[in-house]
Structure formats: structure tokens, C-alpha cells
Design a protein around this motif. Structure first.
Motif, short mmCIF file in Angstrom:
data_model
loop_
_atom_site.label_atom_id
_atom_site.label_comp_id
_atom_site.label_asym_id
_atom_site.label_seq_id
_atom_site.Cartn_x
_atom_site.Cartn_y
_atom_site.Cartn_z
N PHE A 36 43.26 40.83 35.98
CA PHE A 36 44.03 39.70 35.45
C PHE A 36 43.70 39.53 33.97
O PHE A 36 42.54 39.33 33.61
N MET A 204 48.30 41.45 36.28
CA MET A 204 48.85 40.12 36.03
C MET A 204 48.23 39.58 34.75
O MET A 204 47.22 40.11 34.29
N SER A 218 52.91 38.18 37.15
CA SER A 218 52.72 39.62 37.08
C SER A 218 53.32 40.12 35.76
O SER A 218 54.17 39.45 35.16
N THR A 325 53.19 33.29 41.08
CA THR A 325 54.25 34.12 40.51
C THR A 325 55.03 33.38 39.43
O THR A 325 56.02 33.88 38.96
#
Ligand SMILES: Nc1ncnc2c1ncn2[C@@H]1O[C@H](COP(=O)(O)OP(=O)(O)OP(=O)(O)O)[C@@H](O)[C@H]1O
Length: 329
Positions: A36, A204, A218, A325
Motif C-alpha cells: 500500500f 493500492m 487500487s 475501494t
């Protein structure tokens, strides 16, 4: 089935230095098993957020959880399986890499000491482990820092600007190391001001600007969060525009000069855009048109991030959503 709990989560996190609020209501949700990226320009507040997560500085407001444990209350338990490097990793320069790891393992447990040889091997320092750290390059110190992180068998690694100061070969090695850690099911949270680095390393990302998260999701979602368009070249562009405008996956069309037809798509992902583009071409051919050129003008992630980072404060309002998301915050 409910979503598994994020390994790192913050809500409404705030921090003020003097009369400047440098972290202004940060909401992060990092799921397990991903790399991430925490992306933002210098001074955006990345290190301050990381310092709050690790208990190196107190938050003024908000909540934080690491591996399901509340911070700061449960900090000891929360950090047991977290490996972190904040800014440049520091070591005793006169001692060897291995000795530095021994010192660190001594404050952990017996299992940590037993992990030292594998950790050194893992980061490619086994051959240099008995040399003094004072003679290591920055890249070697970064790798030793990661080896140190590995001693607690971390579920989560938090790396602050790990690519800083590395040469291209060092950056490639770091990327491969991060990906191999993720392949083992670990989660890597890494801050960076380099979009290219995040794009190549991470699954992400969250984009931070002036202490606020302006986008999170993402990489595909971040890149495709603006209305994508395709440009077609074909004869009778006006008639084709009318035909395509009737489709539900098309937002709008406009026919220009030189056989040019611009089609705005209703789609949120890059894979979806590719599929619709193929369907539109088939639809045109089935109706007697013969497109001789197709090009996509979907923005690259870089354009999208630059746009997000250049917006005025009023546009970059905080909008919280539960789903990891989400695209614009
Ligand atoms: N201890 C401190 N006292 C006062 N201001 C601070 C302190 N630490 C950070 N700041 C300020 O807070 C803001 C955010 O800094 P931070 O280091 O978190 O940003 P960053 O995104 O990590 O950037 P960089 O990559 O340059 O470190 C900056 O304006 C910085 O000058």
C-alpha cells in the motif's frame, strides 16, 4: 461474509504543531496482504501519520488500529508483529550488521535471534553481515533496516520513504523485496513522494496533500476515476455518433472534422474500458461502419495524481466512505 479487518486503519486522525494543523482528519484503510503506497509531496504529512501510528508522537484527535488493536491503549500488543523504518534507519556504525541485529533481537525474544541469519540472507547481506555498518552504503543500510524489521516475523511492515537515496539498482532490489514480502502474505505500507515508485511497487495507494487524503483505492481505480474517452477515426462520423450515443455504456459522443469521433464512456476501471472499447468497435462494424483508428485517452495514473494534488482546498473536501475501494475522499 464480512470483509476481513484492515491491518491498518485510522479515522479522523489529526495533528497540530503550534498553530499549524499538519494532519487534518486522515482516514486510511489498508487491507491485509497488499503493498500500500502512501503517496504525497514533501511536507504533506506522511511521516507525521507514521509517527503517530508508531507512538513516536501523540495524535490530537482521531482513532487508530494496527492489526486489530486500538492505539494508543493497546500499543504494546499492536506493535508486536509490526516492523517499521521511520526516516533513515539508524545503526551503531562501529558494529557489524549482524551485531546490530543481535542488539535488536535481544529486546524481542529468543525466536528473533534465531531469525537473524535468514533475515540477512533475505535482504542479500549475508556476505557482508560481519562488516562494520559504518562502511555500508545507504542501500545496504536500508536493507539492514528491513532485515531488522523481519526479526519480529512482521504481519505488517511500515516503511517511510524506503527508496530515498537509492540508486536505480537499489530501487529495483527494494521493489523485488517488497513484492516477495507481500507474496508471503505480509502487508507493506510504504510512504513515498515518487509516483513512479508507488505505481511499480504497490497494489493500492492513498494520496495525501496538505494533511488530507484526497484519494484512496487500487491503482486501477485511482487511474480511471475520471471519465475515460476513446477517439475513433471512421467515415460518416456523425451517423456513428448517433448510433453509439444510444448505448447505455456510452455517456456521450461528439463527431469532429477529419473522420474523428470522440466517445465518452461510462466505466470505472481500466479493464472495463478495454472491454467496452472492443464492444463499440464490433457494434460499429455490425452496422456497416469501418473504423480505421482507435485510441484511448484515459489518463495515466500520473495525470490523475497530479490533478488531485493540484486541486484547491475547497475541491479536496473530506468525504468518508467505508469501502476501501473508494476513489476520491
Ligand atoms: N516536530 C515538528 N515540529 C513542527 N513542525 C513539524 C514537525 N514535524 C513535521 N512538521 C511539519 O509538518 C508538516 C508535515 O511533515 P511530514 O514530515 O509529516 O511530511 P512528509 O509528507 O513526511 O514529507 P517529507 O517527505 O518531506 O518528510 C511539514 O510542514 C513539517 O514541516
Amino acid at each position: 461474509m464480512s470483509e476481513p479487518r484492515p491491518v491498518l486503519q485510522t479515522h479522523g486522525l489529526r495533528k497540530r504543531y503550534g498553530d499549524r494543523e499538519v494532519v487534518r482528519g486522515v482516514d486510511l484503510q489498508v487491507p491485509r496482504g497488499v503493498a500500500f503506497g502512501f503517496l504525497g509531496p514533501n511536507g504533506a504529512g506522511k511521516t507525521t501519520v507514521i509517527r503517530m501510528l508508531l507512538g513516536l508522537t501523540a495524535a490530537d484527535a482521531g482513532t487508530m488500529q494496527l492489526l486489530g488493536h486500538d492505539l494508543p491503549g493497546d500499543r504494546r500488543e499492536a506493535l508486536r508483529r509490526v516492523g517499521a523504518i521511520v526516516e533513515e534507519p539508524r545503526f551503531h556504525a562501529r558494529m557489524s550488521g549482524r551485531e546490530n541485529l543481535w542488539i535488536h533481537a535481544a529486546v524481542l525474544d529468543r525466536a528473533a535471534e534465531q531469525r537473524i541469519p535468514a533475515a540477512l540472507e533475505r535482504v542479500g547481506l549475508a556476505d557482508r553481515a560481519d562488516d562494520r555498518v559504518g562502511g555500508y552504503s545507504l542501500g545496504m543500510r536500508q536493507r539492514l533496516g528491513i532485515a531488522r524489521c523481519l526479526l519480529c516475523d512482521p504481519e505488517l511492515l511500515i516503511l517511510d520513504e524506503p527508496a530515498n537515496g537509492l540508486d536505480p539498482a537499489g530501487i529495483r532490489e527494494l521493489r523485488a523485496l517488497v513484492r516477495s514480502l507481500v507474496a508471503e502474505g505480509r502487508t507493506v505500507f510504504l510512504s513515498s513522494h515518487l509516483l513512479d515508485e508507488v505505481e511499480k511497487t504497490c497494489d493500492m495507494a492513498a494520496v495525501i496533500r496538505d494533511g488530507r487524503i484526497v484519494a484512496q483505492g487500487s491503482l486501477d481505480e485511482l487511474a480511471a476515476s475520471r471519465e475515460p474517452r476513446i477517439e475513433l477515426k471512421l467515415a460518416r462520423a456523425g451517423e456513428a455518433a448517433t448510433l453509439l450515443a444510444a448505448r447505455p455504456d456510452v455517456q456521450g459522443t461528439s463527431a469532429g472534422a477529419d473522420d474523428r469521433l470522440t466517445v465518452r464512456l461510462r466505466v470505472t476501471t481500466i479493464s472495463g474500458e478495454h472491454q467496452i472499447t472492443g464492444e463499440l468497435v464490433r457494434h460499429l462494424v455490425a452496422h456497416g461502419f469501418a473504423p480505421y483508428g482507435v485510441s484511448s485517452s484515459t489518463e495515466r495514473l500520473e495525470d490523475r495524481v497530479l490533478e488531485l494534488l493540484s486541486r484547491s482546498d475547497d475541491e479536496a473536501v473530506d468525504r468518508t466512505t467505508e469501502a476501501p475501494t473508494l476513489v476520491e475522499a
